[in-house]
Design a protein around this motif. Structure first.
Motif, mmCIF file in Angstrom:
data_model
loop_
_atom_site.group_PDB
_atom_site.id
_atom_site.type_symbol
_atom_site.label_atom_id
_atom_site.label_comp_id
_atom_site.label_asym_id
_atom_site.label_seq_id
_atom_site.Cartn_x
_atom_site.Cartn_y
_atom_site.Cartn_z
ATOM 1 N N ALA A 79 -17.917 -5.873 18.555
ATOM 2 C CA ALA A 79 -16.794 -5.274 17.825
ATOM 3 C C ALA A 79 -17.234 -4.010 17.084
ATOM 4 O O ALA A 79 -16.481 -3.028 17.026
ATOM 5 C CB ALA A 79 -16.217 -6.285 16.840
ATOM 6 N N LEU A 80 -18.442 -4.027 16.539
ATOM 7 C CA LEU A 80 -18.964 -2.846 15.864
ATOM 8 C C LEU A 80 -19.131 -1.691 16.862
ATOM 9 O O LEU A 80 -18.807 -0.541 16.555
ATOM 10 C CB LEU A 80 -20.302 -3.165 15.200
ATOM 11 C CG LEU A 80 -21.017 -1.999 14.501
ATOM 12 C CD1 LEU A 80 -20.180 -1.444 13.352
ATOM 13 C CD2 LEU A 80 -22.390 -2.449 13.979
ATOM 14 N N ARG A 81 -19.636 -2.001 18.052
ATOM 15 C CA ARG A 81 -19.808 -0.970 19.079
ATOM 16 C C ARG A 81 -18.472 -0.292 19.398
ATOM 17 O O ARG A 81 -18.379 0.937 19.475
ATOM 18 C CB ARG A 81 -20.404 -1.582 20.354
ATOM 19 C CG ARG A 81 -20.671 -0.558 21.465
ATOM 20 C CD ARG A 81 -20.954 -1.225 22.790
ATOM 21 N NE ARG A 81 -19.784 -1.931 23.318
ATOM 22 C CZ ARG A 81 -18.769 -1.335 23.928
ATOM 23 N NH1 ARG A 81 -18.744 -0.012 24.074
ATOM 24 N NH2 ARG A 81 -17.752 -2.052 24.382
ATOM 25 N N ARG A 82 -17.436 -1.119 19.562
ATOM 26 C CA ARG A 82 -16.116 -0.561 19.858
ATOM 27 C C ARG A 82 -15.564 0.212 18.661
ATOM 28 O O ARG A 82 -14.935 1.259 18.825
ATOM 29 C CB ARG A 82 -15.148 -1.676 20.255
ATOM 30 C CG ARG A 82 -15.490 -2.365 21.571
ATOM 31 C CD ARG A 82 -14.301 -3.175 22.080
ATOM 32 N NE ARG A 82 -13.855 -4.153 21.093
ATOM 33 C CZ ARG A 82 -14.257 -5.420 21.046
ATOM 34 N NH1 ARG A 82 -15.141 -5.871 21.938
ATOM 35 N NH2 ARG A 82 -13.796 -6.240 20.123
ATOM 36 N N ASP A 83 -15.814 -0.317 17.458
ATOM 37 C CA ASP A 83 -15.279 0.291 16.250
ATOM 38 C C ASP A 83 -15.800 1.713 16.058
ATOM 39 O O ASP A 83 -15.068 2.607 15.612
ATOM 40 C CB ASP A 83 -15.651 -0.582 15.047
ATOM 41 C CG ASP A 83 -14.822 -0.276 13.814
ATOM 42 O OD1 ASP A 83 -13.894 0.542 13.907
ATOM 43 O OD2 ASP A 83 -15.116 -0.845 12.748
ATOM 44 N N VAL A 84 -17.082 1.932 16.382
ATOM 45 C CA VAL A 84 -17.665 3.268 16.205
ATOM 46 C C VAL A 84 -17.637 4.083 17.508
ATOM 47 O O VAL A 84 -18.191 5.178 17.570
ATOM 48 C CB VAL A 84 -19.098 3.181 15.651
ATOM 49 C CG1 VAL A 84 -19.100 2.579 14.256
ATOM 50 C CG2 VAL A 84 -20.020 2.389 16.584
ATOM 51 N N ASP A 128 -22.347 0.609 -1.669
ATOM 52 C CA ASP A 128 -21.291 1.617 -1.736
ATOM 53 C C ASP A 128 -20.310 1.530 -0.568
ATOM 54 O O ASP A 128 -19.334 2.301 -0.527
ATOM 55 C CB ASP A 128 -21.904 3.020 -1.756
ATOM 56 C CG ASP A 128 -22.630 3.327 -3.057
ATOM 57 O OD1 ASP A 128 -22.425 2.581 -4.036
ATOM 58 O OD2 ASP A 128 -23.417 4.296 -3.091
ATOM 59 N N HIS A 129 -20.562 0.613 0.375
ATOM 60 C CA HIS A 129 -19.732 0.553 1.576
ATOM 61 C C HIS A 129 -19.342 -0.890 1.870
ATOM 62 O O HIS A 129 -20.183 -1.791 1.830
ATOM 63 C CB HIS A 129 -20.473 1.166 2.756
ATOM 64 C CG HIS A 129 -20.922 2.578 2.482
ATOM 65 N ND1 HIS A 129 -20.090 3.662 2.625
ATOM 66 C CD2 HIS A 129 -22.109 3.051 2.034
ATOM 67 C CE1 HIS A 129 -20.747 4.758 2.285
ATOM 68 N NE2 HIS A 129 -21.974 4.424 1.929
ATOM 69 N N ALA A 130 -18.074 -1.103 2.182
ATOM 70 C CA ALA A 130 -17.572 -2.458 2.385
ATOM 71 C C ALA A 130 -18.161 -3.105 3.631
ATOM 72 O O ALA A 130 -18.391 -4.313 3.660
ATOM 73 C CB ALA A 130 -16.049 -2.449 2.465
ATOM 74 N N THR A 131 -18.392 -2.305 4.665
ATOM 75 C CA THR A 131 -18.904 -2.832 5.926
ATOM 76 C C THR A 131 -19.966 -1.899 6.482
ATOM 77 O O THR A 131 -20.077 -0.732 6.069
ATOM 78 C CB THR A 131 -17.785 -2.968 6.976
ATOM 79 O OG1 THR A 131 -17.323 -1.648 7.330
ATOM 80 C CG2 THR A 131 -16.626 -3.804 6.451
ATOM 81 N N LEU A 132 -20.732 -2.400 7.450
ATOM 82 C CA LEU A 132 -21.715 -1.555 8.128
ATOM 83 C C LEU A 132 -21.013 -0.435 8.884
ATOM 84 O O LEU A 132 -21.489 0.709 8.904
ATOM 85 C CB LEU A 132 -22.570 -2.397 9.076
ATOM 86 C CG LEU A 132 -23.581 -1.635 9.945
ATOM 87 C CD1 LEU A 132 -24.488 -0.744 9.112
ATOM 88 C CD2 LEU A 132 -24.403 -2.622 10.779
ATOM 89 N N ALA A 133 -19.885 -0.723 9.513
ATOM 90 C CA ALA A 133 -19.136 0.316 10.216
ATOM 91 C C ALA A 133 -18.739 1.442 9.270
ATOM 92 O O ALA A 133 -18.819 2.630 9.617
ATOM 93 C CB ALA A 133 -17.897 -0.280 10.889
#
Length: 337
Positions: free
Chosen positions: A102-107, A49-54
Protein backbone atom coordinates in the motif's frame (compact mmCIF):
# COMPACT_ATOMS: atom_id res chain seq x y z
CA UNK A 1 19.27 18.90 8.14
CA UNK A 2 20.69 18.49 4.65
CA UNK A 3 23.93 17.49 3.03
CA UNK A 4 24.31 20.50 0.73
CA UNK A 5 27.91 19.64 -0.14
CA UNK A 6 26.91 16.58 -2.14
CA UNK A 7 23.89 17.73 -4.12
CA UNK A 8 23.59 15.98 -7.46
CA UNK A 9 21.26 17.27 -10.13
CA UNK A 10 21.68 14.82 -12.98
CA UNK A 11 20.59 11.20 -13.10
CA UNK A 12 22.47 8.48 -14.92
CA UNK A 13 20.39 5.56 -13.61
CA UNK A 14 18.26 4.27 -16.50
CA UNK A 15 15.16 4.35 -14.31
CA UNK A 16 15.89 7.72 -12.73
CA UNK A 17 17.11 8.65 -9.27
CA UNK A 18 16.46 6.21 -6.43
CA UNK A 19 15.09 7.09 -3.02
CA UNK A 20 17.04 5.68 -0.06
CA UNK A 21 15.76 5.87 3.52
CA UNK A 22 16.90 4.84 6.98
CA UNK A 23 13.99 4.97 9.43
CA UNK A 24 14.66 4.82 13.16
CA UNK A 25 12.39 5.23 16.14
CA UNK A 26 13.28 8.94 16.39
CA UNK A 27 14.50 10.15 13.00
CA UNK A 28 13.83 9.37 9.35
CA UNK A 29 16.88 9.87 7.13
CA UNK A 30 16.36 10.27 3.40
CA UNK A 31 18.67 10.55 0.40
CA UNK A 32 18.69 10.29 -3.38
CA UNK A 33 21.09 8.07 -5.29
CA UNK A 34 21.46 9.38 -8.82
CA UNK A 35 24.25 7.05 -9.99
CA UNK A 36 26.02 4.07 -8.42
CA UNK A 37 27.65 5.34 -5.24
CA UNK A 38 26.52 8.94 -5.79
CA UNK A 39 24.29 9.72 -2.82
CA UNK A 40 23.19 13.24 -1.98
CA UNK A 41 20.27 15.41 -0.95
CA UNK A 42 20.51 13.94 2.56
CA UNK A 43 17.87 15.23 4.96
CA UNK A 44 16.87 14.07 8.44
CA UNK A 45 13.21 14.48 9.43
CA UNK A 46 11.79 13.92 12.90
CA UNK A 47 9.40 10.96 12.89
CA UNK A 48 7.18 12.70 15.43
CA UNK A 49 6.50 15.51 12.95
CA UNK A 50 4.69 13.19 10.52
CA UNK A 51 1.58 11.08 11.03
CA UNK A 52 2.72 8.30 8.70
CA UNK A 53 5.83 7.13 6.87
CA UNK A 54 4.15 8.04 3.57
CA UNK A 55 3.69 11.60 4.86
CA UNK A 56 7.39 11.78 5.77
CA UNK A 57 8.39 10.48 2.33
CA UNK A 58 6.19 13.03 0.58
CA UNK A 59 7.54 15.81 2.80
CA UNK A 60 11.08 14.85 1.84
CA UNK A 61 10.35 14.65 -1.88
CA UNK A 62 8.61 18.04 -1.73
CA UNK A 63 11.67 19.85 -0.32
CA UNK A 64 12.66 22.78 -2.56
CA UNK A 65 16.19 21.58 -3.34
CA UNK A 66 14.85 18.23 -4.62
CA UNK A 67 12.52 19.66 -7.26
CA UNK A 68 14.66 18.63 -10.25
CA UNK A 69 16.46 15.58 -8.89
CA UNK A 70 13.37 13.84 -7.47
CA UNK A 71 11.15 14.25 -10.52
CA UNK A 72 9.70 10.94 -11.68
CA UNK A 73 11.27 8.74 -8.99
CA UNK A 74 10.01 5.17 -9.43
CA UNK A 75 12.34 3.10 -7.26
CA UNK A 76 13.13 3.19 -3.55
CA UNK A 77 14.50 1.21 -0.65
CA UNK A 78 13.82 1.69 3.03
CA UNK A 79 15.74 0.39 6.03
CA UNK A 80 13.53 0.45 9.13
CA UNK A 81 14.18 -0.22 12.81
CA UNK A 82 11.74 -3.09 13.01
CA UNK A 83 11.30 -6.74 12.00
CA UNK A 84 10.19 -7.07 8.37
CA UNK A 85 8.63 -10.52 8.02
CA UNK A 86 5.77 -9.85 5.62
CA UNK A 87 3.76 -7.07 4.03
CA UNK A 88 2.56 -5.47 7.28
CA UNK A 89 5.13 -3.51 9.30
CA UNK A 90 4.41 -2.23 12.82
CA UNK A 91 7.30 -0.28 14.32
CA UNK A 92 8.43 -1.39 17.77
CA UNK A 93 9.76 2.00 18.94
CA UNK A 94 7.34 4.33 17.09
CA UNK A 95 3.64 4.36 16.23
CA UNK A 96 3.99 4.06 12.45
CA UNK A 97 2.53 0.96 10.81
CA UNK A 98 1.94 0.29 7.14
CA UNK A 99 1.49 -2.22 4.35
CA UNK A 100 4.57 -2.24 2.11
CA UNK A 101 2.45 -2.74 -1.00
CA UNK A 102 0.00 0.00 0.00
CA UNK A 103 2.89 2.36 0.73
CA UNK A 104 4.40 1.60 -2.69
CA UNK A 105 1.13 2.52 -4.38
CA UNK A 106 0.63 5.55 -2.14
CA UNK A 107 3.94 7.11 -3.20
CA UNK A 108 3.54 5.89 -6.81
CA UNK A 109 6.70 3.76 -6.96
CA UNK A 110 7.21 0.78 -9.25
CA UNK A 111 9.62 -0.96 -6.85
CA UNK A 112 9.86 -0.37 -3.10
CA UNK A 113 12.11 -2.59 -0.98
CA UNK A 114 11.66 -2.50 2.79
CA UNK A 115 14.17 -4.27 5.02
CA UNK A 116 15.25 -4.28 8.64
CA UNK A 117 17.67 -1.42 9.33
CA UNK A 118 20.40 -3.70 10.65
CA UNK A 119 20.02 -6.00 7.68
CA UNK A 120 20.77 -2.95 5.53
CA UNK A 121 23.61 -1.82 7.80
CA UNK A 122 25.09 -5.32 7.66
CA UNK A 123 25.06 -5.19 3.86
CA UNK A 124 27.03 -1.93 4.05
CA UNK A 125 29.95 -3.38 6.05
CA UNK A 126 32.14 -4.55 3.13
CA UNK A 127 31.74 -1.10 1.53
CA UNK A 128 32.69 1.08 4.53
CA UNK A 129 36.02 2.82 3.86
CA UNK A 130 38.82 2.31 6.39
CA UNK A 131 38.67 6.02 7.26
CA UNK A 132 35.04 5.62 8.35
CA UNK A 133 35.59 2.93 10.98
CA UNK A 134 37.81 2.82 14.07
CA UNK A 135 39.31 -0.34 15.52
CA UNK A 136 39.06 -0.82 19.29
CA UNK A 137 41.54 -3.32 20.72
CA UNK A 138 43.50 -5.96 18.88
CA UNK A 139 42.69 -8.71 16.42
CA UNK A 140 42.98 -9.07 12.66
CA UNK A 141 40.11 -9.67 10.26
CA UNK A 142 40.16 -12.94 8.32
CA UNK A 143 38.98 -12.38 4.75
CA UNK A 144 35.98 -14.39 3.58
CA UNK A 145 34.63 -15.09 7.09
CA UNK A 146 31.41 -13.90 8.77
CA UNK A 147 31.02 -10.35 10.08
CA UNK A 148 28.96 -9.44 13.13
CA UNK A 149 27.04 -6.22 13.72
CA UNK A 150 25.62 -4.69 16.87
CA UNK A 151 24.41 -1.19 17.58
CA UNK A 152 22.68 0.66 20.40
CA UNK A 153 20.41 3.63 19.85
CA UNK A 154 16.65 3.87 20.35
CA UNK A 155 16.85 0.07 20.53
CA UNK A 156 19.57 -2.58 20.15
CA UNK A 157 20.12 -3.85 16.63
CA UNK A 158 21.95 -7.09 15.85
CA UNK A 159 22.80 -8.70 12.53
CA UNK A 160 25.54 -10.52 10.70
CA UNK A 161 26.91 -10.97 7.22
CA UNK A 162 27.61 -14.48 5.96
CA UNK A 163 29.84 -15.02 2.89
CA UNK A 164 29.00 -17.42 0.09
CA UNK A 165 30.12 -18.12 -3.45
CA UNK A 166 27.46 -15.76 -4.78
CA UNK A 167 28.14 -12.89 -2.37
CA UNK A 168 27.01 -11.85 1.10
CA UNK A 169 23.84 -12.81 2.98
CA UNK A 170 22.62 -10.52 5.75
CA UNK A 171 20.91 -12.15 8.73
CA UNK A 172 17.35 -11.13 9.58
CA UNK A 173 18.13 -11.08 13.28
CA UNK A 174 16.32 -9.72 16.32
CA UNK A 175 19.25 -10.56 18.60
CA UNK A 176 18.77 -7.40 20.66
CA UNK A 177 15.90 -9.19 22.40
CA UNK A 178 17.98 -12.02 23.85
CA UNK A 179 17.79 -12.22 27.64
CA UNK A 180 20.26 -10.01 29.48
CA UNK A 181 22.99 -11.99 31.23
CA UNK A 182 24.81 -10.32 34.16
CA UNK A 183 28.51 -10.99 34.63
CA UNK A 184 29.20 -9.60 38.11
CA UNK A 185 27.48 -8.58 41.33
CA UNK A 186 26.75 -5.04 40.16
CA UNK A 187 25.11 -6.28 36.98
CA UNK A 188 23.03 -8.73 39.02
CA UNK A 189 21.80 -5.75 41.04
CA UNK A 190 21.00 -3.85 37.83
CA UNK A 191 19.04 -6.85 36.54
CA UNK A 192 17.13 -7.20 39.82
CA UNK A 193 16.22 -3.50 39.69
CA UNK A 194 15.06 -3.85 36.07
CA UNK A 195 12.90 -6.83 37.04
CA UNK A 196 10.81 -4.45 39.15
CA UNK A 197 9.71 -2.79 35.90
CA UNK A 198 9.88 -5.59 33.33
CA UNK A 199 8.96 -9.27 33.45
CA UNK A 200 11.57 -10.03 30.78
CA UNK A 201 14.77 -7.97 30.71
CA UNK A 202 16.29 -8.20 27.27
CA UNK A 203 19.67 -6.88 26.27
CA UNK A 204 17.85 -3.99 24.56
CA UNK A 205 16.24 -2.92 27.84
CA UNK A 206 19.70 -1.90 29.08
CA UNK A 207 21.75 -1.37 25.93
CA UNK A 208 19.79 1.52 24.43
CA UNK A 209 19.04 5.15 25.19
CA UNK A 210 16.31 4.34 27.71
CA UNK A 211 18.56 1.54 28.92
CA UNK A 212 21.24 4.03 29.95
CA UNK A 213 18.61 5.83 31.99
CA UNK A 214 17.59 2.52 33.58
CA UNK A 215 21.21 1.65 34.43
CA UNK A 216 21.62 5.11 36.02
CA UNK A 217 18.57 4.61 38.24
CA UNK A 218 19.62 1.05 39.11
CA UNK A 219 23.14 2.08 40.14
CA UNK A 220 21.77 4.90 42.28
CA UNK A 221 19.41 2.46 43.99
CA UNK A 222 22.17 -0.12 44.49
CA UNK A 223 24.50 2.47 46.05
CA UNK A 224 21.70 4.19 47.97
CA UNK A 225 22.31 7.50 46.22
CA UNK A 226 19.81 10.18 45.26
CA UNK A 227 19.33 10.09 41.51
CA UNK A 228 18.28 13.06 39.45
CA UNK A 229 15.81 12.65 36.62
CA UNK A 230 18.23 12.57 33.68
CA UNK A 231 17.89 11.57 30.06
CA UNK A 232 20.52 9.51 28.30
CA UNK A 233 22.09 12.48 26.44
CA UNK A 234 22.61 14.35 29.72
CA UNK A 235 24.00 11.25 31.45
CA UNK A 236 26.49 10.84 28.60
CA UNK A 237 27.38 14.55 28.62
CA UNK A 238 28.13 14.55 32.35
CA UNK A 239 30.12 11.34 32.00
CA UNK A 240 32.23 12.78 29.20
CA UNK A 241 32.94 16.08 30.95
CA UNK A 242 33.74 14.35 34.25
CA UNK A 243 31.16 16.26 36.27
CA UNK A 244 29.21 13.23 37.57
CA UNK A 245 30.89 10.02 38.81
CA UNK A 246 27.58 8.15 38.85
CA UNK A 247 26.98 9.11 35.20
CA UNK A 248 30.48 7.94 34.30
CA UNK A 249 29.89 4.63 36.08
CA UNK A 250 26.62 4.31 34.14
CA UNK A 251 28.40 4.72 30.82
CA UNK A 252 31.10 2.29 31.93
CA UNK A 253 28.48 -0.32 32.83
CA UNK A 254 26.80 0.23 29.47
CA UNK A 255 30.08 -0.28 27.59
CA UNK A 256 31.09 -3.41 29.46
CA UNK A 257 27.65 -4.99 29.11
CA UNK A 258 27.77 -4.23 25.39
CA UNK A 259 31.08 -6.09 25.36
CA UNK A 260 29.32 -9.18 26.73
CA UNK A 261 26.68 -9.15 23.98
CA UNK A 262 29.25 -8.41 21.27
CA UNK A 263 31.40 -11.31 22.49
CA UNK A 264 28.37 -13.59 22.45
CA UNK A 265 27.75 -12.57 18.85
CA UNK A 266 31.38 -13.22 17.97
CA UNK A 267 31.34 -16.82 19.17
CA UNK A 268 27.80 -17.45 17.86
CA UNK A 269 28.61 -16.38 14.30
CA UNK A 270 32.28 -17.32 14.28
CA UNK A 271 32.73 -13.71 13.19
CA UNK A 272 36.43 -13.82 12.42
CA UNK A 273 35.94 -11.02 9.90
CA UNK A 274 35.21 -8.70 12.81
CA UNK A 275 32.44 -7.30 14.95
CA UNK A 276 31.16 -3.88 13.86
CA UNK A 277 29.49 -1.45 16.27
CA UNK A 278 26.94 0.98 14.89
CA UNK A 279 23.93 2.77 16.30
CA UNK A 280 23.71 6.30 17.60
CA UNK A 281 25.28 5.95 21.04
CA UNK A 282 28.75 4.41 20.82
CA UNK A 283 30.15 6.63 18.02
CA UNK A 284 29.27 9.68 20.13
CA UNK A 285 31.19 8.35 23.12
CA UNK A 286 34.47 8.63 21.21
CA UNK A 287 37.60 7.80 23.16
CA UNK A 288 35.57 7.18 26.34
CA UNK A 289 34.32 4.02 24.70
CA UNK A 290 37.83 3.07 23.58
CA UNK A 291 39.19 3.21 27.14
CA UNK A 292 36.15 1.52 28.68
CA UNK A 293 35.99 -2.12 29.69
CA UNK A 294 34.27 -3.03 26.42
CA UNK A 295 37.17 -4.87 24.82
CA UNK A 296 38.24 -6.64 28.03
CA UNK A 297 34.68 -7.87 28.52
CA UNK A 298 34.40 -8.80 24.84
CA UNK A 299 37.32 -11.21 25.29
CA UNK A 300 36.20 -12.51 28.71
CA UNK A 301 34.90 -15.89 27.59
CA UNK A 302 37.06 -18.28 29.62
CA UNK A 303 38.46 -20.99 27.39
CA UNK A 304 37.54 -18.92 24.31
CA UNK A 305 39.48 -15.83 25.40
CA UNK A 306 42.17 -16.36 22.76
CA UNK A 307 39.53 -17.02 20.09
CA UNK A 308 37.88 -13.67 20.78
CA UNK A 309 41.18 -11.83 21.20
CA UNK A 310 41.86 -12.60 17.52
CA UNK A 311 38.56 -11.01 16.39
CA UNK A 312 38.81 -7.27 15.69
CA UNK A 313 36.09 -4.87 16.82
CA UNK A 314 35.31 -1.71 14.86
CA UNK A 315 33.23 1.36 15.67
CA UNK A 316 31.45 2.60 12.54
CA UNK A 317 32.10 6.34 12.27
CA UNK A 318 30.42 6.85 8.86
CA UNK A 319 27.51 9.27 9.26
CA UNK A 320 24.98 7.45 7.06
CA UNK A 321 26.27 3.90 6.49
CA UNK A 322 22.84 2.29 6.04
CA UNK A 323 22.42 4.07 2.70
CA UNK A 324 25.22 1.89 1.30
CA UNK A 325 23.29 -1.22 2.34
CA UNK A 326 19.86 -0.24 1.03
CA UNK A 327 21.49 0.87 -2.23
CA UNK A 328 23.00 -2.61 -2.70
CA UNK A 329 19.71 -4.32 -1.80
CA UNK A 330 17.70 -2.16 -4.20
CA UNK A 331 20.21 -2.72 -7.02
CA UNK A 332 19.86 -6.50 -6.57
CA UNK A 333 16.06 -6.25 -6.50
CA UNK A 334 16.00 -4.26 -9.73
CA UNK A 335 18.52 -6.57 -11.44
CA UNK A 336 16.32 -9.56 -10.62
CA UNK A 337 13.12 -7.89 -11.83
Amino acid sequence: MSDSASLITSSVFPGGARLLADIGGTNARFALETAPGQVGHIHVLACADHATLADAMRAYLALPDLAAASKGIRHGAIAIANPVTGDLVRMTNHHWEFSIEALRRDVNFEVLAVVNDFTALARSLPHIPAAQKRQVGGGTAVEGTPLGLIGAGTGLGVSGLIPSASGWTALLSEGGHVSFAPMNETEVAILQFAWKEFEHVSAERLLSGVGIELIYRALADYRKLDAEVLGAPEIARRALDGSCPLCDDTIEAFCTMLGTIAGNLGVTLGAQGGIYIGGGIVPRLGERFDRSGFRTRFEAKGRFRNYLAAIPTFVITAEYPAFLGVSAILAERLAAA
